[in-house]
Design a protein around this motif. Structure first.
Motif, PDB file in Angstrom:
ATOM      1  N   TRP A  14       0.855  -1.229   0.083  1.00 48.10           N
ATOM      2  CA  TRP A  14       0.148  -0.098  -0.041  1.00 48.10           C
ATOM      3  C   TRP A  14       0.794   1.216  -0.015  1.00 48.10           C
ATOM      4  O   TRP A  14       0.449   2.247  -0.698  1.00 48.10           O
ATOM      5  CB  TRP A  14      -0.996   0.062   1.290  1.00 48.10           C
ATOM      6  N   GLU A  15       2.022   1.091   0.630  1.00 52.00           N
ATOM      7  CA  GLU A  15       2.749   2.340   0.642  1.00 52.00           C
ATOM      8  C   GLU A  15       3.404   2.620  -0.688  1.00 52.00           C
ATOM      9  O   GLU A  15       3.210   3.729  -1.023  1.00 52.00           O
ATOM     10  CB  GLU A  15       4.134   1.992   1.368  1.00 52.00           C
ATOM     11  N   ARG A  16       3.656   1.650  -1.577  1.00 52.95           N
ATOM     12  CA  ARG A  16       4.158   1.938  -3.086  1.00 52.95           C
ATOM     13  C   ARG A  16       2.713   2.357  -3.820  1.00 52.95           C
ATOM     14  O   ARG A  16       3.170   3.286  -4.465  1.00 52.95           O
ATOM     15  CB  ARG A  16       4.713   0.880  -3.496  1.00 52.95           C
ATOM     16  N   LEU A  17       1.687   1.717  -3.554  1.00 52.42           N
ATOM     17  CA  LEU A  17       0.428   2.068  -4.339  1.00 52.42           C
ATOM     18  C   LEU A  17       0.183   3.629  -4.039  1.00 52.42           C
ATOM     19  O   LEU A  17       0.016   4.185  -5.102  1.00 52.42           O
ATOM     20  CB  LEU A  17      -0.577   1.160  -3.891  1.00 52.42           C
ATOM     21  N   TYR A  18       0.204   3.948  -2.844  1.00 52.94           N
ATOM     22  CA  TYR A  18      -0.097   5.289  -2.492  1.00 52.94           C
ATOM     23  C   TYR A  18       0.803   6.460  -3.146  1.00 52.94           C
ATOM     24  O   TYR A  18       0.255   7.229  -3.625  1.00 52.94           O
ATOM     25  CB  TYR A  18      -0.130   5.455  -0.919  1.00 52.94           C
ATOM     26  N   TYR A  19       2.036   5.945  -3.272  1.00 41.99           N
ATOM     27  CA  TYR A  19       3.149   7.002  -3.577  1.00 41.99           C
ATOM     28  C   TYR A  19       3.031   7.199  -5.003  1.00 41.99           C
ATOM     29  O   TYR A  19       3.260   8.238  -5.649  1.00 41.99           O
ATOM     30  CB  TYR A  19       4.417   6.728  -3.045  1.00 41.99           C
ATOM     31  N   GLY A  29     -10.367  -0.692   5.832  1.00 41.44           N
ATOM     32  CA  GLY A  29     -10.130  -0.564   4.681  1.00 41.44           C
ATOM     33  C   GLY A  29      -9.614   0.431   3.810  1.00 41.44           C
ATOM     34  O   GLY A  29      -9.442   1.425   4.550  1.00 41.44           O
ATOM     35  N   LEU A  30      -9.168   0.156   2.751  1.00 39.30           N
ATOM     36  CA  LEU A  30      -8.367   1.298   1.892  1.00 39.30           C
ATOM     37  C   LEU A  30      -8.859   1.310   0.343  1.00 39.30           C
ATOM     38  O   LEU A  30      -9.151   0.057   0.009  1.00 39.30           O
ATOM     39  CB  LEU A  30      -6.791   1.200   2.006  1.00 39.30           C
ATOM     40  N   ALA A  31      -8.857   2.377  -0.165  1.00 37.03           N
ATOM     41  CA  ALA A  31      -9.067   2.360  -1.718  1.00 37.03           C
ATOM     42  C   ALA A  31      -8.366   3.375  -2.315  1.00 37.03           C
ATOM     43  O   ALA A  31      -8.126   4.374  -1.765  1.00 37.03           O
ATOM     44  CB  ALA A  31     -10.551   2.757  -1.790  1.00 37.03           C
ATOM     45  N   LEU A  32      -7.850   3.075  -3.669  1.00 37.49           N
ATOM     46  CA  LEU A  32      -7.159   4.173  -4.165  1.00 37.49           C
ATOM     47  C   LEU A  32      -7.687   4.200  -5.824  1.00 37.49           C
ATOM     48  O   LEU A  32      -8.017   2.900  -6.348  1.00 37.49           O
ATOM     49  CB  LEU A  32      -5.705   3.702  -4.384  1.00 37.49           C
ATOM     50  N   GLY A  33      -7.845   5.397  -6.417  1.00 43.72           N
ATOM     51  CA  GLY A  33      -8.003   5.443  -7.602  1.00 43.72           C
ATOM     52  C   GLY A  33      -7.643   6.753  -8.492  1.00 43.72           C
ATOM     53  O   GLY A  33      -7.095   7.703  -7.837  1.00 43.72           O
ATOM     54  N   GLN A  34      -8.153   6.776  -9.549  1.00 44.93           N
ATOM     55  CA  GLN A  34      -7.856   8.157 -10.411  1.00 44.93           C
ATOM     56  C   GLN A  34      -8.847   8.386 -11.237  1.00 44.93           C
ATOM     57  O   GLN A  34      -9.444   7.457 -11.991  1.00 44.93           O
ATOM     58  CB  GLN A  34      -6.474   8.349 -10.632  1.00 44.93           C
ATOM     59  N   PRO A  35      -9.022   9.626 -11.688  1.00 43.20           N
ATOM     60  CA  PRO A  35     -10.022  10.055 -12.890  1.00 43.20           C
ATOM     61  C   PRO A  35      -9.275   9.774 -14.123  1.00 43.20           C
ATOM     62  O   PRO A  35      -8.139   9.949 -14.123  1.00 43.20           O
ATOM     63  CB  PRO A  35     -10.477  11.718 -12.581  1.00 43.20           C
ATOM     64  N   SER A  36      -9.962   9.613 -15.013  1.00 39.51           N
ATOM     65  CA  SER A  36      -9.320   9.711 -16.466  1.00 39.51           C
ATOM     66  C   SER A  36      -8.688  11.150 -16.692  1.00 39.51           C
ATOM     67  O   SER A  36      -9.090  11.930 -16.259  1.00 39.51           O
ATOM     68  CB  SER A  36     -10.110   9.286 -17.482  1.00 39.51           C
ATOM     69  N   ASN A  37      -8.018  11.285 -17.723  1.00 43.83           N
ATOM     70  CA  ASN A  37      -7.344  12.593 -18.049  1.00 43.83           C
ATOM     71  C   ASN A  37      -8.307  13.629 -18.484  1.00 43.83           C
ATOM     72  O   ASN A  37      -8.120  14.844 -18.020  1.00 43.83           O
ATOM     73  CB  ASN A  37      -6.413  12.198 -19.088  1.00 43.83           C
ATOM     74  N   ASN A  38      -9.377  12.945 -19.015  1.00 43.48           N
ATOM     75  CA  ASN A  38     -10.410  14.036 -19.314  1.00 43.48           C
ATOM     76  C   ASN A  38     -11.651  14.203 -18.478  1.00 43.48           C
ATOM     77  O   ASN A  38     -12.628  14.729 -18.772  1.00 43.48           O
ATOM     78  CB  ASN A  38     -10.780  13.776 -20.864  1.00 43.48           C
ATOM     79  N   LYS A  39     -11.710  13.152 -17.319  1.00 45.22           N
ATOM     80  CA  LYS A  39     -12.595  13.234 -16.244  1.00 45.22           C
ATOM     81  C   LYS A  39     -13.776  12.781 -16.851  1.00 45.22           C
ATOM     82  O   LYS A  39     -14.873  12.978 -15.988  1.00 45.22           O
ATOM     83  CB  LYS A  39     -12.529  14.559 -15.611  1.00 45.22           C
ATOM     84  N   THR A  40     -13.834  11.965 -17.607  1.00 40.11           N
ATOM     85  CA  THR A  40     -14.895  11.185 -17.963  1.00 40.11           C
ATOM     86  C   THR A  40     -15.430  10.243 -17.138  1.00 40.11           C
ATOM     87  O   THR A  40     -16.917   9.611 -16.833  1.00 40.11           O
ATOM     88  CB  THR A  40     -15.315  10.492 -19.487  1.00 40.11           C
ATOM     89  N   LEU A  94     -14.111   8.099 -13.405  1.00 40.31           N
ATOM     90  CA  LEU A  94     -13.179   7.947 -12.071  1.00 40.31           C
ATOM     91  C   LEU A  94     -13.046   6.309 -11.961  1.00 40.31           C
ATOM     92  O   LEU A  94     -13.903   5.785 -11.864  1.00 40.31           O
ATOM     93  CB  LEU A  94     -13.802   8.469 -10.521  1.00 40.31           C
ATOM     94  N   VAL A  95     -11.782   5.894 -11.942  1.00 42.09           N
ATOM     95  CA  VAL A  95     -11.360   4.510 -11.728  1.00 42.09           C
ATOM     96  C   VAL A  95     -11.124   4.174 -10.250  1.00 42.09           C
ATOM     97  O   VAL A  95     -10.091   4.920  -9.841  1.00 42.09           O
ATOM     98  CB  VAL A  95     -10.366   3.924 -12.888  1.00 42.09           C
ATOM     99  N   VAL A  96     -11.536   3.245  -9.601  1.00 42.83           N
ATOM    100  CA  VAL A  96     -11.157   2.789  -8.301  1.00 42.83           C
ATOM    101  C   VAL A  96     -10.246   1.505  -8.688  1.00 42.83           C
ATOM    102  O   VAL A  96     -10.936   0.340  -9.177  1.00 42.83           O
ATOM    103  CB  VAL A  96     -12.412   2.431  -7.415  1.00 42.83           C
ATOM    104  N   ASN A  97      -8.830   1.648  -8.649  1.00 43.91           N
ATOM    105  CA  ASN A  97      -8.049   0.673  -8.950  1.00 43.91           C
ATOM    106  C   ASN A  97      -7.747  -0.328  -7.917  1.00 43.91           C
ATOM    107  O   ASN A  97      -7.496  -1.502  -8.222  1.00 43.91           O
ATOM    108  CB  ASN A  97      -6.945   1.238  -9.382  1.00 43.91           C
ATOM    109  N   TRP A  98      -7.814   0.189  -6.614  1.00 40.44           N
ATOM    110  CA  TRP A  98      -7.412  -0.730  -5.557  1.00 40.44           C
ATOM    111  C   TRP A  98      -8.254  -0.532  -4.389  1.00 40.44           C
ATOM    112  O   TRP A  98      -8.743   0.453  -3.884  1.00 40.44           O
ATOM    113  CB  TRP A  98      -5.875  -0.407  -4.903  1.00 40.44           C
ATOM    114  N   VAL A  99      -8.684  -1.706  -3.799  1.00 36.69           N
ATOM    115  CA  VAL A  99      -9.806  -1.982  -2.745  1.00 36.69           C
ATOM    116  C   VAL A  99      -9.166  -3.201  -1.920  1.00 36.69           C
ATOM    117  O   VAL A  99      -9.128  -4.098  -2.473  1.00 36.69           O
ATOM    118  CB  VAL A  99     -11.146  -2.128  -3.083  1.00 36.69           C
TER     119      VAL A  99
END
Length: 190
Positions: A76-81, A106-117, A119-124
Motif C-alpha cells: 500500500w505504501e508503494r501504491l499510495y506514492y 479498509g483502503l481504496a485508491l483510484g484516479q480520474p481519467s485524463n479528461n475526467k469522463t 473515475l477508476v477505483v483501482n485498488w480496494v
C-alpha cells in the motif's frame, strides 16, 4: 501564497473531504431510518496517510492466508506514492475505534481519467482481522467514489479488476468495456 501545484492539491483535497461528508450525512440518515447503529458506530472516513499505510503493512498481513487474501503484489505504501503525485487522485481510509484504538478497516485508491469522463477505483482492500468491519467497506468506498466523481463532473465510476464482481452488482455496477483497455471493468453511470 500557495504555489500552483499546492493549490490543486488543496482544491482536490477539499473535494474529497466534501464527498466524504456527504456520504457520512447520507449514512447517518439511513441509520436513523433503518437502524444498524452498532454496525456503523465510531467509523471514520479519511485520507490515506502514513499511519494507514503502516497499519496495512504491519497488521493486515497477520490475517492473510489462502482462505482470506494474500495481499497485493505491491505494498500500500508503494501504491499510495504512485497516486499521491496526481492532485485529483481518489483515496479513502476507513477507520473504526475499537477498545479505544483506531483500527484500519479498509483502503481504496483510484484516479480520474485524463479528461475526467470517469473515475477508476483501482485498488480496494479490507481488513481480515477478527475485528473486521461487519457493515462492509464497499458501501462507503463506492459512495465516496461516486460523490467525488460527481464533484469532478465524471459520467461514471469504474472498478478495475474487481476480485468478486458479484459484490458490486448490489450497488448498481455492471460489466463495462473500456476502449483500448485489456483489464476488466465494472461501471456505474452517474
Amino acid at each position: 501564497m500557495l504555489l500552483f501545484d499546492e493549490y490543486y492539491h488543496t482544491y482536490y483535497y477539499a473535494l474529497k473531504n466534501h464527498s466524504r461528508s456527504l456520504v457520512v450525512k447520507s449514512l447517518n440518515n439511513k441509520i436513523k431510518s433503518y437502524g444498524g447503529r452498532e454496525n456503523w458506530s465510531s467509523l471514520t472516513l479519511g485520507s490515506i496517510n502514513s499511519e494507514a499505510v503502516a497499519q496495512a503493512r504491519t497488521e493486515w498481513p497477520k490475517y492473510y492466508g489462502p482462505d482470506t487474501h494474500n495481499g497485493f503484489p505491491e505494498s500500500w505504501e508503494r501504491l499510495y506514492y504512485k497516486y499521491a503525485h496526481r492532485p485529483s487522485y481518489f483515496d479513502l481510509a476507513i477507520w473504526q475505534t475499537i477498545d479505544n484504538a483506531m483500527v484500519l478497516q479498509g483502503l481504496a485508491l483510484g484516479q480520474p481519467s485524463n479528461n475526467k469522463t470517469h473515475l477508476v477505483v483501482n485498488w480496494v482492500e479490507r481488513s481480515f482481522a477478527p475485528t473486521y468491519f461487519k457493515g462492509g467497506i464497499l458501501l462507503p468506498i463506492l459512495a465516496c467514489a461516486e460523490e467525488y466523481a460527481k464533484l469532478l463532473g465524471c459520467e461514471r465510476v469504474l472498478v478495475k479488476d474487481a476480485v468478486d464482481p458479484n459484490k458490486y452488482e448490489r450497488y448498481g455496477y455492471k460489466d463495462y468495456k473500456l476502449p483500448k483497455a485489456s483489464a476488466s471493468y465494472l461501471a456505474k453511470e452517474l
